[in-house]
Structure formats: structure tokens, C-alpha cells
Design a protein around this motif. Sequence first.
Motif, PDB file in Angstrom:
ATOM      1  N   MET A  61     -43.636  -1.348  61.136  1.00  0.00           N
ATOM      2  CA  MET A  61     -44.322  -1.247  59.869  1.00  0.00           C
ATOM      3  C   MET A  61     -45.778  -0.838  60.118  1.00  0.00           C
ATOM      4  O   MET A  61     -46.363  -1.167  61.141  1.00  0.00           O
ATOM      5  N   PHE A  62     -46.315  -0.124  59.157  1.00  0.00           N
ATOM      6  CA  PHE A  62     -47.715   0.285  59.230  1.00  0.00           C
ATOM      7  C   PHE A  62     -48.577  -0.852  58.680  1.00  0.00           C
ATOM      8  O   PHE A  62     -48.279  -1.410  57.631  1.00  0.00           O
ATOM      9  N   ASN A  63     -49.653  -1.181  59.400  1.00  0.00           N
ATOM     10  CA  ASN A  63     -50.579  -2.202  58.927  1.00  0.00           C
ATOM     11  C   ASN A  63     -51.972  -1.908  59.474  1.00  0.00           C
ATOM     12  O   ASN A  63     -52.151  -0.978  60.264  1.00  0.00           O
ATOM     13  N   ALA A  64     -52.938  -2.702  59.060  1.00  0.00           N
ATOM     14  CA  ALA A  64     -54.327  -2.474  59.454  1.00  0.00           C
ATOM     15  C   ALA A  64     -54.540  -2.660  60.953  1.00  0.00           C
ATOM     16  O   ALA A  64     -55.475  -2.101  61.523  1.00  0.00           O
ATOM     17  N   GLN A  65     -53.657  -3.406  61.611  1.00  0.00           N
ATOM     18  CA  GLN A  65     -53.817  -3.652  63.034  1.00  0.00           C
ATOM     19  C   GLN A  65     -53.288  -2.505  63.898  1.00  0.00           C
ATOM     20  O   GLN A  65     -53.733  -2.332  65.026  1.00  0.00           O
ATOM     21  N   ASP A  78     -49.146   0.935  52.040  1.00  0.00           N
ATOM     22  CA  ASP A  78     -47.981   0.588  51.221  1.00  0.00           C
ATOM     23  C   ASP A  78     -47.079   1.798  51.029  1.00  0.00           C
ATOM     24  O   ASP A  78     -45.851   1.686  51.130  1.00  0.00           O
ATOM     25  N   LEU A  79     -47.659   2.960  50.764  1.00  0.00           N
ATOM     26  CA  LEU A  79     -46.896   4.195  50.601  1.00  0.00           C
ATOM     27  C   LEU A  79     -46.168   4.557  51.891  1.00  0.00           C
ATOM     28  O   LEU A  79     -44.973   4.891  51.872  1.00  0.00           O
ATOM     29  N   MET A  80     -46.867   4.467  52.994  1.00  0.00           N
ATOM     30  CA  MET A  80     -46.253   4.789  54.282  1.00  0.00           C
ATOM     31  C   MET A  80     -45.101   3.832  54.591  1.00  0.00           C
ATOM     32  O   MET A  80     -44.043   4.259  55.077  1.00  0.00           O
ATOM     33  N   ASN A  81     -45.257   2.554  54.276  1.00  0.00           N
ATOM     34  CA  ASN A  81     -44.192   1.587  54.518  1.00  0.00           C
ATOM     35  C   ASN A  81     -43.010   1.801  53.568  1.00  0.00           C
ATOM     36  O   ASN A  81     -41.857   1.601  53.964  1.00  0.00           O
ATOM     37  N   GLU A  82     -43.281   2.225  52.362  1.00  0.00           N
ATOM     38  CA  GLU A  82     -42.194   2.556  51.437  1.00  0.00           C
ATOM     39  C   GLU A  82     -41.390   3.739  51.968  1.00  0.00           C
ATOM     40  O   GLU A  82     -40.154   3.731  51.943  1.00  0.00           O
ATOM     41  N   ILE A  91     -43.333  10.199  59.614  1.00  0.00           N
ATOM     42  CA  ILE A  91     -44.356   9.906  58.598  1.00  0.00           C
ATOM     43  C   ILE A  91     -45.730  10.306  59.107  1.00  0.00           C
ATOM     44  O   ILE A  91     -46.513  10.932  58.375  1.00  0.00           O
ATOM     45  N   ASN A  92     -46.041   9.977  60.345  1.00  0.00           N
ATOM     46  CA  ASN A  92     -47.326  10.385  60.927  1.00  0.00           C
ATOM     47  C   ASN A  92     -47.480  11.901  60.916  1.00  0.00           C
ATOM     48  O   ASN A  92     -48.555  12.425  60.596  1.00  0.00           O
ATOM     49  N   ASN A  93     -46.426  12.606  61.282  1.00  0.00           N
ATOM     50  CA  ASN A  93     -46.477  14.070  61.331  1.00  0.00           C
ATOM     51  C   ASN A  93     -46.622  14.701  59.949  1.00  0.00           C
ATOM     52  O   ASN A  93     -47.198  15.785  59.824  1.00  0.00           O
ATOM     53  N   ASN A  94     -46.084  14.040  58.926  1.00  0.00           N
ATOM     54  CA  ASN A  94     -46.126  14.588  57.567  1.00  0.00           C
ATOM     55  C   ASN A  94     -47.331  14.095  56.763  1.00  0.00           C
ATOM     56  O   ASN A  94     -47.528  14.527  55.629  1.00  0.00           O
ATOM     57  N   GLY A 132     -53.286  12.213  50.009  1.00  0.00           N
ATOM     58  CA  GLY A 132     -52.648  12.512  48.735  1.00  0.00           C
ATOM     59  C   GLY A 132     -51.156  12.688  48.839  1.00  0.00           C
ATOM     60  O   GLY A 132     -50.499  13.082  47.871  1.00  0.00           O
ATOM     61  N   ALA A 133     -50.571  12.404  50.000  1.00  0.00           N
ATOM     62  CA  ALA A 133     -49.132  12.574  50.206  1.00  0.00           C
ATOM     63  C   ALA A 133     -48.347  11.656  49.282  1.00  0.00           C
ATOM     64  O   ALA A 133     -48.813  10.581  48.888  1.00  0.00           O
ATOM     65  N   THR A 134     -47.144  12.096  48.945  1.00  0.00           N
ATOM     66  CA  THR A 134     -46.205  11.274  48.190  1.00  0.00           C
ATOM     67  C   THR A 134     -45.090  10.837  49.136  1.00  0.00           C
ATOM     68  O   THR A 134     -44.988  11.329  50.257  1.00  0.00           O
ATOM     69  N   ILE A 135     -44.263   9.945  48.661  1.00  0.00           N
ATOM     70  CA  ILE A 135     -43.113   9.534  49.484  1.00  0.00           C
ATOM     71  C   ILE A 135     -42.263  10.755  49.830  1.00  0.00           C
ATOM     72  O   ILE A 135     -41.820  10.901  50.962  1.00  0.00           O
ATOM     73  N   GLU A 136     -42.073  11.628  48.857  1.00  0.00           N
ATOM     74  CA  GLU A 136     -41.272  12.836  49.097  1.00  0.00           C
ATOM     75  C   GLU A 136     -41.880  13.676  50.219  1.00  0.00           C
ATOM     76  O   GLU A 136     -41.161  14.229  51.036  1.00  0.00           O
ATOM     77  N   ASP A 137     -43.200  13.780  50.252  1.00  0.00           N
ATOM     78  CA  ASP A 137     -43.877  14.519  51.325  1.00  0.00           C
ATOM     79  C   ASP A 137     -43.616  13.876  52.682  1.00  0.00           C
ATOM     80  O   ASP A 137     -43.411  14.577  53.674  1.00  0.00           O
ATOM     81  N   LEU A 138     -43.641  12.561  52.716  1.00  0.00           N
ATOM     82  CA  LEU A 138     -43.528  11.852  53.986  1.00  0.00           C
ATOM     83  C   LEU A 138     -42.119  11.831  54.560  1.00  0.00           C
ATOM     84  O   LEU A 138     -41.951  11.749  55.768  1.00  0.00           O
TER      85      LEU A 138
END
Length: 54
Positions: free
Chosen positions: A1-5, A16-20, A39-42, A46-52
Motif C-alpha cells: 500500500m502507498f503511504n507517507a512512509q 488514497d487514489l493510488m491505493n484505490e 501505478i508509479n509508471n502511470n 491530476g491522474a484518475t484511477i482509469e489513468d493509473l
Amino acid sequence: MFNAQNTKGFTQDQLDLMNEALNALIAAGWDEDNASDKINNNWVDGATIEDLVK
């Protein structure tokens, strides 16, 4: 999961978007490491879930 750490410079809304997107890819059969890389590559500001997940 993506987080601040394990990321730098993302807002909580962006995390939150990246984790979704991550959860969507995992549900589609991706393993977490490959899904995170996708997800990192995409990522663009302003990305959307569809973009990611494309």
C-alpha cells in the motif's frame, strides 16, 4: 500500500487514489509489486484511477 512512509511528496488524497487503483489491480489478479510499479509508471499530477490502471 502507498503511504507517507514509503512515498514522498504526495497528498493524502493522492495516496488514497493510488491505493484505490492498487486495490483494483490486485482484484484483477495483479500481484502488489507489479501493480505498484504500474501505478508509479502511470502517475501524473491530476491522474484518475482509469489513468493509473490502464
